[in-house]
Design an enzyme around this catalytic site. Structure first.
Site, PDB file in Angstrom:
ATOM      1  N   HIS A  27       0.843  -1.207   0.000  1.00  0.00           N
ATOM      2  CA  HIS A  27       0.000   0.000   0.000  1.00  0.00           C
ATOM      3  C   HIS A  27       0.875   1.252   0.000  1.00  0.00           C
ATOM      4  O   HIS A  27       0.635   2.203  -0.750  1.00  0.00           O
ATOM      5  CB  HIS A  27      -0.875   0.073   1.268  1.00  0.00           C
ATOM      6  CG  HIS A  27      -1.913  -0.965   1.389  1.00  0.00           C
ATOM      7  ND1 HIS A  27      -2.045  -1.730   2.528  1.00  0.00           N
ATOM      8  CD2 HIS A  27      -2.893  -1.371   0.551  1.00  0.00           C
ATOM      9  CE1 HIS A  27      -3.075  -2.546   2.390  1.00  0.00           C
ATOM     10  NE2 HIS A  27      -3.601  -2.361   1.193  1.00  0.00           N
ATOM     11  N   LYS A  51     -18.099  -5.437   8.293  1.00  0.00           N
ATOM     12  CA  LYS A  51     -16.880  -6.178   8.589  1.00  0.00           C
ATOM     13  C   LYS A  51     -16.237  -5.648   9.863  1.00  0.00           C
ATOM     14  O   LYS A  51     -16.147  -4.452  10.063  1.00  0.00           O
ATOM     15  CB  LYS A  51     -15.864  -6.017   7.442  1.00  0.00           C
ATOM     16  CG  LYS A  51     -16.180  -6.830   6.208  1.00  0.00           C
ATOM     17  CD  LYS A  51     -15.215  -6.540   5.097  1.00  0.00           C
ATOM     18  CE  LYS A  51     -13.929  -7.305   5.259  1.00  0.00           C
ATOM     19  NZ  LYS A  51     -13.019  -7.128   4.103  1.00  0.00           N
ATOM     20  N   ARG A 100      -1.996  -5.940  -8.453  1.00  0.00           N
ATOM     21  CA  ARG A 100      -1.014  -6.975  -8.147  1.00  0.00           C
ATOM     22  C   ARG A 100      -0.935  -8.027  -9.236  1.00  0.00           C
ATOM     23  O   ARG A 100       0.129  -8.560  -9.519  1.00  0.00           O
ATOM     24  CB  ARG A 100      -1.360  -7.649  -6.818  1.00  0.00           C
ATOM     25  CG  ARG A 100      -1.258  -6.732  -5.627  1.00  0.00           C
ATOM     26  CD  ARG A 100      -1.768  -7.410  -4.404  1.00  0.00           C
ATOM     27  NE  ARG A 100      -3.200  -7.655  -4.555  1.00  0.00           N
ATOM     28  CZ  ARG A 100      -4.012  -8.022  -3.587  1.00  0.00           C
ATOM     29  NH1 ARG A 100      -3.538  -8.245  -2.378  1.00  0.00           N
ATOM     30  NH2 ARG A 100      -5.286  -8.190  -3.785  1.00  0.00           N
ATOM     31  N   SER A 137      -3.307  -7.266   3.148  1.00  0.00           N
ATOM     32  CA  SER A 137      -3.493  -7.119   4.591  1.00  0.00           C
ATOM     33  C   SER A 137      -3.951  -8.434   5.219  1.00  0.00           C
ATOM     34  O   SER A 137      -3.518  -8.793   6.314  1.00  0.00           O
ATOM     35  CB  SER A 137      -4.523  -6.028   4.890  1.00  0.00           C
ATOM     36  OG  SER A 137      -4.056  -4.769   4.475  1.00  0.00           O
TER      37      SER A 137
END
Length: 169
Positions: A27, A51, A100, A137
């Site tokens: 990040h 969440k 990614r 993460s």
């Protein structure tokens, strides 16, 4: 003043959105690169009440502010709702996202097209540094939970916070 000269006087803004639970070196790489391209970069920390994160929103914001302080042109705020509304409120014409892998592109392209259709906000994709192409993460939290070494994956202040949080649980 008119023409190309006048365009240079406008502040160029972009946003890097995410949950950042916690912020990783991947990040940080994208934020750093965006900070070199734009006058102001907002890091928008998404609030998703469905969440439960490991870190509270304010903790994430604090960690991000600490690790981006050296850039000088990065602002960190939370947001709830549509990212395009966050952008409109702050006159941000561009979203910067790191990719990614090809699998990221499929989802991010749909989001980019939706955001542009809703508001005209453009999305710029930055290929992730290959060093961080596997990093998320979720993986960092999982490896840390099982005692794996993540020191090379997160900034030192995040490592300390993550280690302390996992000792509590």
């Amino acid at each position: 003043m008119t023409g190309p000269e006048s365009e240079g006087s406008q502040v160029r803004r972009a946003v890097c959105p995410g949950s950042f639970d916690p912020i990783t070196n991947g990040h940080l790489d994208i934020i750093a690169r965006a900070s070199r391209l734009y006058d102001e970069v907002y890091v928008a920390v998404m609030i998703n009440q469905a969440k439960k994160g490991l870190f509270e929103i304010e903790e994430r914001i604090d960690l991000i502010r600490q690790v981006t302080a050296e850039y000088g042109n990065v602002r960190v705020e939370s947001f709830h709702g549509l990212l395009v509304d966050f952008c409109k409120q702050r006159e941000i014409p561009a979203i910067v996202k790191g990719l990614r892998a090809v699998s990221d592109f499929d989802y991010e392209l749909q989001m980019a097209q939706m955001n542009n259709g809703l508001s005209g906000v453009e999305t710029l994709f930055i290929p992730t540094n290959p060093t961080y192409s596997f990093l998320s993460s979720s993986l960092v939290k999982e490896v840390a939970t099982w005692g794996g070494d993540i020191a090379h994956l997160v900034p030192p202040v995040v490592l300390d916070a993550l280690t302390a949080r996992l000792k509590k649980d």
